[in-house]
Scaffold this active site. Structure first.
Site, PDB file in Angstrom:
ATOM      1  N   SER A 142     -54.077   4.923 -53.464  1.00 44.08           N
ATOM      2  CA  SER A 142     -53.939   6.100 -54.326  1.00 44.08           C
ATOM      3  C   SER A 142     -54.672   5.780 -55.624  1.00 44.08           C
ATOM      4  CB  SER A 142     -52.454   6.311 -54.625  1.00 44.08           C
ATOM      5  OG  SER A 142     -52.281   7.220 -55.685  1.00 44.08           O
ATOM      6  N   TYR A 155     -43.991   3.103 -57.135  1.00 47.65           N
ATOM      7  CA  TYR A 155     -45.095   3.548 -56.261  1.00 47.65           C
ATOM      8  C   TYR A 155     -46.391   2.866 -56.688  1.00 47.65           C
ATOM      9  CZ  TYR A 155     -48.278   7.013 -54.034  1.00 47.65           C
ATOM     10  OH  TYR A 155     -49.254   7.655 -53.295  1.00 47.65           O
TER      11      TYR A 155
HETATM   12  N1  NAP Z   1     -50.897  13.720 -51.180  1.00 50.98           N
HETATM   13  C1  NAP Z   1     -51.398  13.059 -52.220  1.00 50.98           C
HETATM   14  O1  NAP Z   1     -51.696  13.647 -53.269  1.00 50.98           O
HETATM   15  C2  NAP Z   1     -51.648  11.571 -52.109  1.00 50.98           C
HETATM   16  C3  NAP Z   1     -52.376  10.963 -53.133  1.00 50.98           C
HETATM   17  C4  NAP Z   1     -52.622   9.594 -53.074  1.00 50.98           C
HETATM   18  C5  NAP Z   1     -52.161   8.859 -51.997  1.00 50.98           C
HETATM   19  N2  NAP Z   1     -51.456   9.469 -51.020  1.00 50.98           N
HETATM   20  C6  NAP Z   1     -50.982   8.634 -49.897  1.00 50.98           C
HETATM   21  O2  NAP Z   1     -51.314   9.244 -48.675  1.00 50.98           O
HETATM   22  C7  NAP Z   1     -50.425   8.769 -47.660  1.00 50.98           C
HETATM   23  C8  NAP Z   1     -49.979   9.944 -46.821  1.00 50.98           C
HETATM   24  O3  NAP Z   1     -49.235  10.839 -47.625  1.00 50.98           O
HETATM   25  P1  NAP Z   1     -49.333  12.434 -47.500  1.00 50.98           P
HETATM   26  O4  NAP Z   1     -49.779  12.938 -48.801  1.00 50.98           O
HETATM   27  O5  NAP Z   1     -50.032  12.826 -46.279  1.00 50.98           O
HETATM   28  O6  NAP Z   1     -47.763  12.786 -47.439  1.00 50.98           O
HETATM   29  P2  NAP Z   1     -46.834  13.384 -46.279  1.00 50.98           P
HETATM   30  O7  NAP Z   1     -47.387  14.674 -45.789  1.00 50.98           O
HETATM   31  O8  NAP Z   1     -45.460  13.359 -46.837  1.00 50.98           O
HETATM   32  O9  NAP Z   1     -46.975  12.307 -45.117  1.00 50.98           O
HETATM   33  C9  NAP Z   1     -46.328  11.062 -45.187  1.00 50.98           C
HETATM   34  C10 NAP Z   1     -46.324  10.454 -43.798  1.00 50.98           C
HETATM   35  O10 NAP Z   1     -45.699   9.170 -43.885  1.00 50.98           O
HETATM   36  C11 NAP Z   1     -44.699   9.081 -42.865  1.00 50.98           C
HETATM   37  N3  NAP Z   1     -43.595   8.245 -43.295  1.00 50.98           N
HETATM   38  C12 NAP Z   1     -42.822   8.387 -44.408  1.00 50.98           C
HETATM   39  N4  NAP Z   1     -41.852   7.477 -44.422  1.00 50.98           N
HETATM   40  C13 NAP Z   1     -42.011   6.741 -43.277  1.00 50.98           C
HETATM   41  C14 NAP Z   1     -41.299   5.645 -42.706  1.00 50.98           C
HETATM   42  N5  NAP Z   1     -40.210   5.123 -43.291  1.00 50.98           N
HETATM   43  N6  NAP Z   1     -41.737   5.148 -41.533  1.00 50.98           N
HETATM   44  C15 NAP Z   1     -42.822   5.669 -40.913  1.00 50.98           C
HETATM   45  N7  NAP Z   1     -43.527   6.691 -41.399  1.00 50.98           N
HETATM   46  C16 NAP Z   1     -43.123   7.217 -42.572  1.00 50.98           C
HETATM   47  C17 NAP Z   1     -44.253  10.520 -42.628  1.00 50.98           C
HETATM   48  O11 NAP Z   1     -43.765  10.666 -41.303  1.00 50.98           O
HETATM   49  P3  NAP Z   1     -42.239  10.702 -40.812  1.00 50.98           P
HETATM   50  O12 NAP Z   1     -41.455  11.451 -41.839  1.00 50.98           O
HETATM   51  O13 NAP Z   1     -42.331  11.392 -39.491  1.00 50.98           O
HETATM   52  O14 NAP Z   1     -41.829   9.280 -40.679  1.00 50.98           O
HETATM   53  C18 NAP Z   1     -45.558  11.277 -42.776  1.00 50.98           C
HETATM   54  O15 NAP Z   1     -46.251  11.292 -41.557  1.00 50.98           O
HETATM   55  C19 NAP Z   1     -49.303   8.031 -48.400  1.00 50.98           C
HETATM   56  O16 NAP Z   1     -49.522   6.636 -48.285  1.00 50.98           O
HETATM   57  C20 NAP Z   1     -49.481   8.463 -49.841  1.00 50.98           C
HETATM   58  O17 NAP Z   1     -49.039   7.486 -50.753  1.00 50.98           O
HETATM   59  C21 NAP Z   1     -51.190  10.809 -51.042  1.00 50.98           C
END
Ligand code: NAP
Length: 267
Positions: A142, A155
């Site tokens: 991130s 985080y």
């Molecule tokens: N969206 C942003 O603005 C942003 C910015 C920078 C970085 N990121 C990073 O991008 C990545 C994906 O996030 P996203 O934005 O796509 O959010 P999201 O839509 O909430 O997706 C998060 C994913 O992580 C899985 N997850 C959460 N807790 C888990 C656990 N205990 N075990 C296994 N899987 C788990 C969830 O699946 P289940 O609930 O089915 O387990 C889901 O598939 C993350 O690492 C986040 O830090 C996002």
């Protein structure tokens, strides 16, 4: 996107939602064979059915919160198609709470989920990549892996730790033809803020304005695939926006960014 991903076996964690889900659709459309992981099997099944070639998608449910239990999952993943070409470490949760009000348990939980789970899976997969003299680790860090702003201490710490670990790994395994790409996304429109942990590990449960205004996940997936193909080291993913400027400032004029940071309360 030519045939770079055609027939490649790609394991994506966090594939039931957001960035991981969008990557699954885009990679399947590019001919990849996929292993999709997260906790919620029904959501993984939904994503599988949305992929261009569902028959080339295997599901491997797992919980990244219990890093010590993950090692055995790697053998299961390799069995799915007989090998793995690209591992996309992407599953995780974010945070919205001040240091003074955040229980230590929240820090430990995010370290386990957003950092140690990646380390355990990587260590277990590394011998496979070394034996094949090929492999690519892709890590969703991130912008918070490079900077610090209010309400993200746990985080940001976990994401910063990923950079330390994977920068060292990149240097260690370059001679084995193993690549490491650390993605530094800005705001991407996903459900991430709904599940953000707060002071006591309960989810925030509401959308964030910044995330809602972020880059759509399908466009992020395209940027990510270009970065993977190029073998980029640390690409920014997202709109041209404040986060991108923040990254530049921390590199070029860190003092300036440090003075701005107190005002950057997440919306
Ligand atoms: N969206 C942003 O603005 C942003 C910015 C920078 C970085 N990121 C990073 O991008 C990545 C994906 O996030 P996203 O934005 O796509 O959010 P999201 O839509 O909430 O997706 C998060 C994913 O992580 C899985 N997850 C959460 N807790 C888990 C656990 N205990 N075990 C296994 N899987 C788990 C969830 O699946 P289940 O609930 O089915 O387990 C889901 O598939 C993350 O690492 C986040 O830090 C996002």
């Amino acid at each position: 996107m030519d045939n770079y991903f055609n027939n490649k076996v790609i394991w994506i964690t966090g594939a039931s939602s957001g960035i991981g889900e969008a990557l699954a659709y885009a990679m399947s459309a590019s001919g990849a064979k996929l292993i999709l992981s997260s906790r919620r099997l029904p959501e993984l099944e939904r994503v599988k059915q949305g992929c261009k070639v569902p028959e080339q998608v295997q599901l491997l449910p797992l919980d990244l919160s219990y890093a010590d239990l993950l090692e055995g999952m790697v053998a299961e993943a390799i069995k799915c198609f007989g090998g793995i070409d690209i591992m996309v470490h992407n599953g995780g949760v974010t945070q919205r709470s001040l240091v003074i009000e955040t229980e230590i348990e929240v820090h430990r939980r995010l370290m386990e989920l957003d950092y140690f789970s990646y380390v355990v899976l990587t260590r277990a997969l590394l011998p496979h990549f070394i034996a094949r003299k090929a492999g690519h680790f892709v890590i969703t860090s991130s912008v918070m892996g490079k900077i610090g702003t209010p309400m993200r201490s746990a985080y940001a710490a976990a994401k910063h730790a990923l950079h330390g670990f994977f920068d060292c790994l990149r240097a260690e395994v370059a001679a084995n033809n193993i690549k490491v790409t650390i993605l530094t996304p800005g705001y991407i429109r996903t459900n991430i803020s709904l599940y953000a942990v707060t002071n006591n590990a309960y989810g925030l449960g509401k959308p964030s304005e910044n995330i809602e205004n972020g880059l759509p996940a399908d466009r992020a997936a395209k940027q990510i695939m270009k970065a993977i193909k190029r073998g980029s080291f640390e690409p920014y993913i997202g709109k041209f926006s404040g986060e991108r400027i923040a990254l530049w400032l921390t590199r070029l004029a860190p003092g300036v960014f440090t003075r701005i940071a107190p005002k950057l309360i997440p919306k």
